[in-house]
Each structure stands twice: as structure tokens, then as C-alpha cells.
Design a protein around this motif. Structure first.
Motif, short mmCIF file in Angstrom:
data_model
loop_
_atom_site.label_atom_id
_atom_site.label_comp_id
_atom_site.label_asym_id
_atom_site.label_seq_id
_atom_site.Cartn_x
_atom_site.Cartn_y
_atom_site.Cartn_z
N ASP A 39 0.83 -1.21 0.00
CA ASP A 39 0.00 0.00 0.00
C ASP A 39 0.86 1.26 0.00
OD1 ASP A 39 -2.28 -1.52 0.00
OD2 ASP A 39 -2.57 -1.43 2.17
N LEU A 40 1.94 1.24 0.81
CA LEU A 40 2.82 2.41 0.89
C LEU A 40 3.57 2.63 -0.43
CD1 LEU A 40 4.21 1.85 4.50
CD2 LEU A 40 2.78 3.76 3.74
N ILE A 41 3.99 1.55 -1.06
CA ILE A 41 4.67 1.67 -2.34
C ILE A 41 3.71 2.23 -3.40
CG2 ILE A 41 5.73 0.36 -4.24
CD1 ILE A 41 6.92 -1.51 -2.15
N ALA A 42 2.47 1.75 -3.34
CA ALA A 42 1.47 2.25 -4.28
C ALA A 42 1.19 3.74 -4.07
CB ALA A 42 0.18 1.44 -4.15
N ASN A 45 5.85 5.72 -2.02
CA ASN A 45 7.05 5.52 -1.21
C ASN A 45 7.99 4.52 -1.90
OD1 ASN A 45 6.52 6.79 1.71
ND2 ASN A 45 4.60 5.95 0.95
N SER A 46 9.26 4.68 -1.62
CA SER A 46 10.23 3.69 -2.11
C SER A 46 10.11 2.42 -1.27
CB SER A 46 11.65 4.24 -2.01
OG SER A 46 12.02 4.43 -0.64
N LYS A 52 10.39 0.57 6.30
CA LYS A 52 10.60 1.23 7.61
C LYS A 52 9.29 1.70 8.21
CE LYS A 52 15.36 2.76 6.75
NZ LYS A 52 16.27 3.91 6.59
N LYS A 53 8.42 2.29 7.39
CA LYS A 53 7.13 2.78 7.90
C LYS A 53 6.24 1.62 8.34
CE LYS A 53 6.95 7.08 5.23
NZ LYS A 53 6.21 7.85 4.18
#
Length: 286
Positions: A39-42, A45-46, A52-53
Motif C-alpha cells: 500500500d505504501l509503495i502504491a 514511497n520507495s 521502515k514505515k
């Protein structure tokens, strides 16, 4: 990314002996982390930032780890003073295997008394013996006791498969031998069975995990001793080679010198196995 998540979760719970419940918890945490990272990459975010998050979103895991260690210790102490009753499934399996074996022995006795034919008698015993041994083995390996956890069904089936191949090979080789064939034909008839069974046993030995229920002191010692995968791989290879040569020597001596002497091979192999274990333990302490 999956490998990195697995490594992180394994390190998180590295000081806790692995149980079925812990494996399920680790799988759940890994799945949640992977979903969160995706979800964070989408969101732009790298991969490094997302990892890390996602890890930070788990919060402080120290309390959970300590609670798991405490719960494991309490269960261990409780099991030490409680009898472990057989569940219904294992009870029925053991009774069934015993009945099959007894029926096979009686049937074999009748065949022998009637025909006085060793090959016919052995052929009658073979299916009953193999089936009963496999049932005892599978349910014995998957049974949880107060001292050890049950093996995963898939691994237990692999042990049964290797044992079935080996037993069938022993019976088949016996038929070839008693039919009057030459020694090289007897040995050649055994090779297609002993090689695949040995390969499976070696694989299982190299990938086996300790299933003993341990307290904190035993657990720490076990983790320290078995923390070197390279040493354990070498140890497993030596042990596997030892038993392959032992089985080969057993049949070679049996067919050439006599079966009354061939069993000595296993006593020697057991002694060498103890020496190998002692060598690796001394090496680890040194």
C-alpha cells in the motif's frame, strides 16, 4: 521483499521456541507487513521507506515477545506434571495399526504352516508389516507429547514415503536373493530403492527442526548450539553418508559373510554417530 519480511519476523521472535501457534502468528504478521508495504509503495514511497514505515506501524513488540515467552514457560511447567492423553484420532490409528499387524502375523503363520514356503510367507507378511509400520510412524511423528511438539503432516508423510521405499526394497531384494540370483544382481536390485530413500532421509535430516519443549535455559543453549547453519549442514552430510554406508555394509556382510554378523554394523555406526555429535559439541564450545 518477502524474504526480507520473513527474516525480520524470524529475528523478532528468534529467542522463542517455534510452536504451531507461533508459526501462525509470524505468518499473520508477515502478511500484514507485506500488505502494508504494498500500500505504501502504491502511494509513492520507495521500498526502503515503505519497509521502515510498515515496521514502525507495528509498534513496540517487546511486550508481546515477553508474554509469549512467559506463556510458553507456564505451559511447559504445566505439561511436566500432567499426563498427555492420546487424542481420538491417534488412538484409533494406533489400534488400527496394531490390528493390521496382528492379523498379518497370524495370516503369515497360517501360510507358513500350510506351505512351508519361505518366499510365500514373506510375501504374505510384507503388505501388513509395511502398512502398519507406516501408520505407526506417521501418527507417532505427528503426535504432540508433554516433551515434544508434533511434526508437520507434510514432513511426516515424507518420512513415511522414504520408509516405504526402503522397506519395499528390502523385501524385494530378499525375494531376489532367495530365488538364487547372483550377488551383483541382488545388490543391483536394491539400489533403486536405497538411493531415493537415502536422499529423502538426508534432506529431512538437514532441514529438521528440534521439536523438544524446552525451558528458557535449554532454549538458549539450543539456539546457541544450532545457530551455525553451515556447521549443521556439514554435520548432517556426514551423518547421512555414515548411515548410507552402514546400510550398504549391512547387506554386503549379510549376503557374503552371514546375517548373524551384519547387525554389528549398526552398533559401530551408532558409536560413530555419538563421536560425531561429541566432536561438533566440543568444537562449538571451543
Amino acid at each position: 521483499m518477502k524474504d526480507r519480511i520473513k527474516k525480520y519476523v524470524d529475528n523478532l521472535f528468534s529467542e522463542i521456541y517455534e510452536t504451531k501457534q507461533l508459526r501462525e502468528l509470524k505468518e499473520e504478521i508477515s502478511a500484514n507487513l507485506l500488505e502494508r508495504i504494498n500500500d505504501l509503495i502504491a502511494s509513492g514511497n520507495s521500498e526502503e521507506e515503505a519497509f521502515k514505515k510498515a515496521v514502525s506501524s507495528l509498534g513496540d513488540m517487546d511486550e508481546l515477545v515477553e508474554n509469549l515467552k512467559k506463556a510458553s514457560q507456564e505451559k511447559l511447567q504445566q505439561n511436566m506434571f500432567e499426563a498427555e492423553a492420546l487424542d481420538k484420532k491417534h488412538l484409533i490409528a494406533y489400534i488400527t495399526a496394531s490390528a493390521i499387524l496382528l492379523f498379518g502375523i497370524m495370516t503369515t503363520g497360517i501360510v507358513y504352516l500350510r506351505n512351508k514356503d519361505l518366499m510365500a510367507t514373506t510375501g504374505t507378511l510384507m503388505p501388513f508389516l509395511i502398512v502398519s509400520v507406516l501408520i505407526f510412524m506417521y501418527f507417532g511423528l505427528t503426535q504432540e507429547t508433554k516433551h515434544s511438539y508434533g511434526m508437520r503432516p507434510g514432513r511426516a508423510l515424507l518420512y513415511c514415503l522414504a520408509t516405504a521405499i526402503l522397506l519395499f526394497g528390502i523385501f524385494s531384494t530378499g525375494f531376489v536373493y532367495f530365488s538364487g540370483r547372483k550377488l551383483f544382481e541382488v545388490v543391483a536390485s536394491f539400489m533403486p530403492f536405497v538411493i531415493p530413500s537415502a536422499v529423502i532421509f538426508i534432506y529431512l535430516g538437514l532441514t529438521e527442526k528440534n521439536r523438544t519443549k524446552m525451558n528458557d535455559v535449554w532454549q538458549k543453549q539450543w539456539l546457541e548450539y544450532y545457530s551455525d547453519p553451515k556447521a549443521m549442514m556439514i554435520r548432517g552430510n556426514i551423518s547421512g553418508a555414515l548411515w548410507i554406508f552402514s546400510f550398504a555394509a549391512f547387506f554386503l556382510i549379510g549376503f557374503t559373510v552371514g546375517w548373524r554378523y551384519s547387525w554389528i554394523v549398526f552398533i559401530v555406526a551408532t558409536g560413530i554417530e555419538v563421536l560425531i555429535e561429541g566432536f561438533f559439541m566440543a568444537r562449538k564450545k571451543g
